[in-house]
Design an enzyme around this catalytic site. Structure first.
Site, PDB file in Angstrom:
ATOM      1  N   HIS B  67       0.828  -1.206   0.000  1.00 60.67           N
ATOM      2  CA  HIS B  67       0.000   0.000   0.000  1.00 60.67           C
ATOM      3  C   HIS B  67       0.867   1.262   0.000  1.00 60.67           C
ATOM      4  O   HIS B  67       0.586   2.234  -0.700  1.00 60.67           O
ATOM      5  CB  HIS B  67      -0.916  -0.047   1.231  1.00 60.67           C
ATOM      6  CG  HIS B  67      -1.649   1.227   1.487  1.00 60.67           C
ATOM      7  ND1 HIS B  67      -1.276   2.108   2.479  1.00 60.67           N
ATOM      8  CD2 HIS B  67      -2.736   1.769   0.884  1.00 60.67           C
ATOM      9  CE1 HIS B  67      -2.100   3.138   2.479  1.00 60.67           C
ATOM     10  NE2 HIS B  67      -2.999   2.959   1.520  1.00 60.67           N
ATOM     11  N   GLU B  70       2.152   1.824  -3.398  1.00 57.76           N
ATOM     12  CA  GLU B  70       1.069   2.385  -4.231  1.00 57.76           C
ATOM     13  C   GLU B  70       1.048   3.924  -4.091  1.00 57.76           C
ATOM     14  O   GLU B  70       1.009   4.653  -5.071  1.00 57.76           O
ATOM     15  CB  GLU B  70      -0.271   1.783  -3.793  1.00 57.76           C
ATOM     16  CG  GLU B  70      -1.500   2.391  -4.431  1.00 57.76           C
ATOM     17  CD  GLU B  70      -2.581   2.742  -3.422  1.00 57.76           C
ATOM     18  OE1 GLU B  70      -2.938   3.931  -3.327  1.00 57.76           O
ATOM     19  OE2 GLU B  70      -3.058   1.820  -2.695  1.00 57.76           O
ATOM     20  N   HIS B  71       1.104   4.402  -2.841  1.00 62.14           N
ATOM     21  CA  HIS B  71       1.128   5.852  -2.616  1.00 62.14           C
ATOM     22  C   HIS B  71       2.338   6.486  -3.299  1.00 62.14           C
ATOM     23  O   HIS B  71       2.223   7.516  -3.948  1.00 62.14           O
ATOM     24  CB  HIS B  71       1.234   6.149  -1.111  1.00 62.14           C
ATOM     25  CG  HIS B  71      -0.087   6.254  -0.415  1.00 62.14           C
ATOM     26  ND1 HIS B  71      -0.440   7.358   0.297  1.00 62.14           N
ATOM     27  CD2 HIS B  71      -1.122   5.387  -0.323  1.00 62.14           C
ATOM     28  CE1 HIS B  71      -1.645   7.180   0.821  1.00 62.14           C
ATOM     29  NE2 HIS B  71      -2.074   5.994   0.463  1.00 62.14           N
ATOM     30  N   GLU B 142      -4.188   8.147   7.434  1.00 64.53           N
ATOM     31  CA  GLU B 142      -5.110   7.211   6.778  1.00 64.53           C
ATOM     32  C   GLU B 142      -5.424   6.052   7.735  1.00 64.53           C
ATOM     33  O   GLU B 142      -6.585   5.663   7.897  1.00 64.53           O
ATOM     34  CB  GLU B 142      -4.490   6.689   5.474  1.00 64.53           C
ATOM     35  CG  GLU B 142      -5.434   5.792   4.686  1.00 64.53           C
ATOM     36  CD  GLU B 142      -4.848   5.316   3.352  1.00 64.53           C
ATOM     37  OE1 GLU B 142      -3.670   5.622   3.059  1.00 64.53           O
ATOM     38  OE2 GLU B 142      -5.578   4.625   2.614  1.00 64.53           O
TER      39      GLU B 142
END
Lengths: 425, 427
Positions: B67, B70-71, B142
């Site tokens: 993840h 991905e960012h 997040e």
């Protein structure tokens, strides 16, 4: 080759009908919009009515019987929602069904759909001047639960609190779902009584989108036994100018602080300054390349979400960010700086054209969906505006930097709301 | 370029496997303004132990790194890719699931340029120490946002209850602590291993000419060099068949309790039409038992045991699969008991042919309606490609499900030691 065909509008008795023919979908969408003034007294009743008509009918007195009928229409879906636009309360009832040409024995699907709609609207599960007691009791309980559960979604809760505080002197403070405290006071008879009023008084718009022909649809619409009425124009909201900024801080045992800022714009859909305001909002916090997102999230690393949105029928803007509570002052300062910067014209032509490109894309995308097309048409109907898709796109392309600056200058900070765990105080 | 037509549905899909192994699919949607493209790699949060490209032994990487990666792929030397898309009026986003990472854009103009940007930005990583450190603040927020989200907590709680060791039990974003260990070298290590074209699928749907789009991607790929394709070796810990924890309750600042009953399945690897049929059987069984047309739904709804939030879900992946059933509950224990009773009763009474036919009709219509959405087509189609199946296998799969299939399915999954409950209750 697929082509977008001409829209068709006609007042059919009480119903203002808009036909949006298109053969790009595999379904037909039939959407009713029932509209009445937003008041405390009626909002809870209307929200219950919306729940009741999607639960059962006289012919299908249980949810199972009702849902089985929908399933047999090839998984048609019927649902209602409630909404507010300015001082109007709107019940939307949608029947979404597969186009008959894609399934065996599909020729009569549309006709069957209208029979079901008539059953839903004119033959509710009621007798002797009262809705079915058990159904009403259940739906009252559900509505209570739904209103209470807003508390469990902290982003929604913070937004709701901001609305309550900011519009304390206006009916807009009442949610579209109604008022929790009022639910126990409403009986099955009260509801039935209001339902009769709803049926004869609400202003009705009907949209049908799909591969359908006027000749096939008109007789079906005409057969719906609504009594005639005048088409009521939208109630226009007078401008409000806050005298001072109202700051409210509340605490709950949560991890992330929720910062919400409410600004008055007093600019409504279709007005001259509306599209410039929309561009301004896009540039300020509408997209991932906007000022607030970049400065609060990307540069200062303070938030995961940080955005702004405008309300087109009540003339306000809301800026929200999820932040650590120790960063409250810093985040607030950055957000205010971004607004001030835009008010003084501190943005480039490149940023402006990029935002216009994003907005154009967003509009075109929304109109690929039947729902998007319908909402756009409805907004134009309500506000008697001419922002249909081509006009809207043209207007976006023409917006100047000066117009954007003027639109941002209309922003007046009204309320700051902060929800946090309160450990820092 | 190959073509597969589905005349009944008025759809056709074009595809080609390029020399470097990348699979490209195009489904033209005439009449739409929008084009939607999604570039997916077969790499998700569960892939935390693997043999890195060019090495021989297994490495364990920090939780949440897929993840994080991905960012970080959005950031380039000359700024954020968001801007590049923004200039061309495109919307872009990305998401990481347990098993996949996907990058996407949608746009109604400049499709060629945007497609080039999508493929290039995913294939040109740029990580620096400084930007990696900065991202930790954003992802930290997040993670905290989801910590406050009761629906997310109950979903993950149920998964944690099911698994002893399998990394599906780890939050996709990791924890504030685990992401602290991520640095740029680790990101490159994961990137180089999993972002090989042979491990990826590009799916384009919308207002495009298939031949032109496939040619464009072929030309783009021909300009780049990649190491020879090698299947990625992943390792998952040995996972017992039984659930790790039979029940757990968490106190949380909510008004209404939440209940989720989970059934852990042991099916092993399913591919192609078998996987699709299995999935449809599970969905149909759940609809029959708990859908809005079921007897149980009405009874529980009328008794106030469930409300509109009640639902169910079946997830099937290569290394795990499970059923989830539940929703908001005034009395979460009662809801749990009623769900279990419904399952137990069905084991005895079985299912009716007429009910099955109705559900099949319903699911058929729902599937057809979902084809209105380019996003649905692209996301689901990409998912099925990794299972060697096609989205359009769904209709025949629904048709083929029998009462015996549904009954066998329920008997196989509903075993006492495979069931667990997670509840959130007001503080």
């Amino acid at each position: 080759m697929t082509t977008q065909k001409q829209e068709y509008k006609e007042q059919v008795g009480a119903i203002q009908l808009t036909l949006i023919p298109s053969d790009k979908y595999k379904s037909n969408k039939i959407v009713f919009k029932f509209r009445a003034p937003l008041t405390r007294e009626t909002s809870t009743k209307r929200s219950l009515i919306a729940a009741l008509i999607e639960t059962n009918t006289k012919k299908y007195p249980t949810q199972t019987a009702f849902r089985k009928e929908l399933a047999s229409l090839y998984g048609a879906n019927f649902y209602t929602s409630v909404d507010k636009k300015g001082n109007e309360h709107i019940i939307t009832a949608v029947l979404d069904m597969v186009d008959g040409q894609f399934v065996p024995e599909g020729d009569t699907l549309l006709k069957q759909a209208f029979e079901l709609i008539q059953e839903i609207l004119f033959n509710p599960n009621a007798e002797n001047g009262s809705f079915n007691e058990t159904t009403v009791a259940r739906e009252k309980e559900n509505l209570e639960q739904r209103l209470e559960s807003v508390y469990d979604d902290k982003i929604r809760y913070a937004n709701k609190r901001l609305t309550e505080i900011m519009f304390a002197d206006e009916n807009y403070k009442y949610g579209a779902f109604g008022v929790l405290k009022d639910i126990p006071t409403i009986s099955a008879t009260d509801l039935y009584e209001y339902y009769q009023q709803f049926l004869v008084e609400d202003t009705i718009d009907l949209f049908i989108c799909g591969d359908v022909k006027k000749e096939d649809v008109l007789p079906l619409v005409k057969a719906l036994p609504f009594v005639d009425r005048e088409y009521r124009d939208l109630d226009i909201i007078p401008p409000v100018h806050p005298k001072k900024v109202n700051t409210v801080k509340e605490t709950q045992s949560i991890n992330q602080g929720k910062l919400v800022l409410g600004y008055r714009t007093n600019i409504l859909f279709g007005e001259e300054a509306y599209v410039p305001l929309q561009v301004a909002n896009g540039l300020l916090g509408g997209f991932a390349n906007s000022k607030i997102f970049i400065n609060v999230r990307e540069k200062a690393s303070l938030a995961y979400y940080a955005n702004s949105r405008i309300d087109s029928f009540h003339g306000f803007m809301i800026i929200s960010a999820g932040i650590d509570e120790k960063n409250y002052d810093q985040a607030l300062a950055i957000i205010k700086e971004q607004v001030t910067a835009m008010q003084t014209g501190d943005f480039t032509e490149d940023e402006l054209s990029q935002t216009k490109a994003m907005l154009t894309n967003q509009l075109l995308e929304a109109n690929d969906q039947a729902q998007g097309l319908i909402e756009l048409t409805y907004n134009n109907t309500l506000k008697k505006a001419n922002l249909d898709l081509p006009n809207w796109l043209k207007r976006i392309s023409e917006v100047t930097k000066e117009e954007v600056v003027a639109a941002v200058q209309s922003l007046e900070l009204d309320t700051i709301y902060f929800l946090s765990k309160g450990a820092e105080s | 370029m190959n073509k597969q037509s589905y005349d009944q549905l008025k759809e056709a899909v074009y595809y080609e496997k390029l020399e470097n192994g990348l699979q490209v699919y195009v489904l033209p949607k005439h009449g739409f303004s929008k084009t939607f493209a999604i570039f997916t790699t077969n790499y998700g949060s569960i892939d935390n132990e693997f043999v890195p490209l060019g090495e021989d032994s297994y490495t364990r990487v920090p939780d949440g790194i897929a993840h994080f990666l991905e960012h970080k792929l959005f950031e380039k030397e000359d700024g954020d890719v968001f801007f590049k898309f923004g200039e061309k009026g495109a919307f872009t986003n990305a998401f990481t699931s347990f098993t996949r990472t996907a990058y996407l854009f949608s746009s109604t103009s400049n499709v060629e340029e945007n497609l080039e940007t999508l493929v290039d930005f995913v294939q040109e990583p740029y990580f620096t120490e400084e930007t990696v450190e900065k991202e930790k603040g954003i992802i930290g927020q997040e993670i905290q946002m989801y910590d406050d989200d009761a629906d997310f907590r109950v979903y993950f709680g149920a998964i944690e209850n099911m698994y002893h060791h399998h990394p599906v039990k780890i939050d996709i974003a990791g924890t504030v602590e685990s992401i602290a260990d991520i640095d740029k070298d680790l990101l490159y290590l994961c990137y180089n291993t999993f972002y090989h074209p042979s491990n990826m699928v590009l799916f384009i749907v919308g207002n495009v000419d298939p031949k032109q789009a496939i040619n464009q991607v072929r030309d783009n790929q021909a300009k780049k060099t990649f190491a020879p394709a090698k299947p990625v070796k992943r390792h998952f810990p040995e996972e017992p068949k039984s659930v790790a924890v039979p029940k757990k309750t968490l106190k949380f600042p909510v008004q209404i309790a939440k209940n989720l009953v989970a059934i852990k399945e042991d099916i092993g690897l399913l591919r192609g039409i078998d996987a699709v049929k299995h999935e449809m059987t599970a969905d149909i069984m759940l609809e029959l038992l708990f859908g809005t047309t079921s007897d149980a739904y009405l009874e529980l709804y009328d008794q106030g045991v469930i409300d509109d939030s009640f639902g169910f879900d079946y997830s099937l992946q290569d290394s795990f699969s499970f059923v989830l059933i539940g929703g908001d509950a005034k009395d979460p224990d009662l809801q749990e008991r009623k769900i279990k009773e419904t399952l137990e009763n069905a084991l005895v009474t079985g299912f009716k042919e007429a009910d099955l036919e109705l559900i099949k009709r319903k699911k058929m219509g729902q599937f057809l309606r979902s084809l209105n959405s380019p996003e649905f087509i692209a996301n689901q189609f990409s998912q099925y490609i990794f299972e060697d199946a096609s989205l359009f296998d769904i209709l025949p799969a629904i048709e083929s499900v029998t009462v015996a299939d549904v009954e066998a399915f329920l008997k196989r999954i509903y075993l006492e030691d495979r069931v667990t409950t997670f509840q959130i209750v007001p503080e």
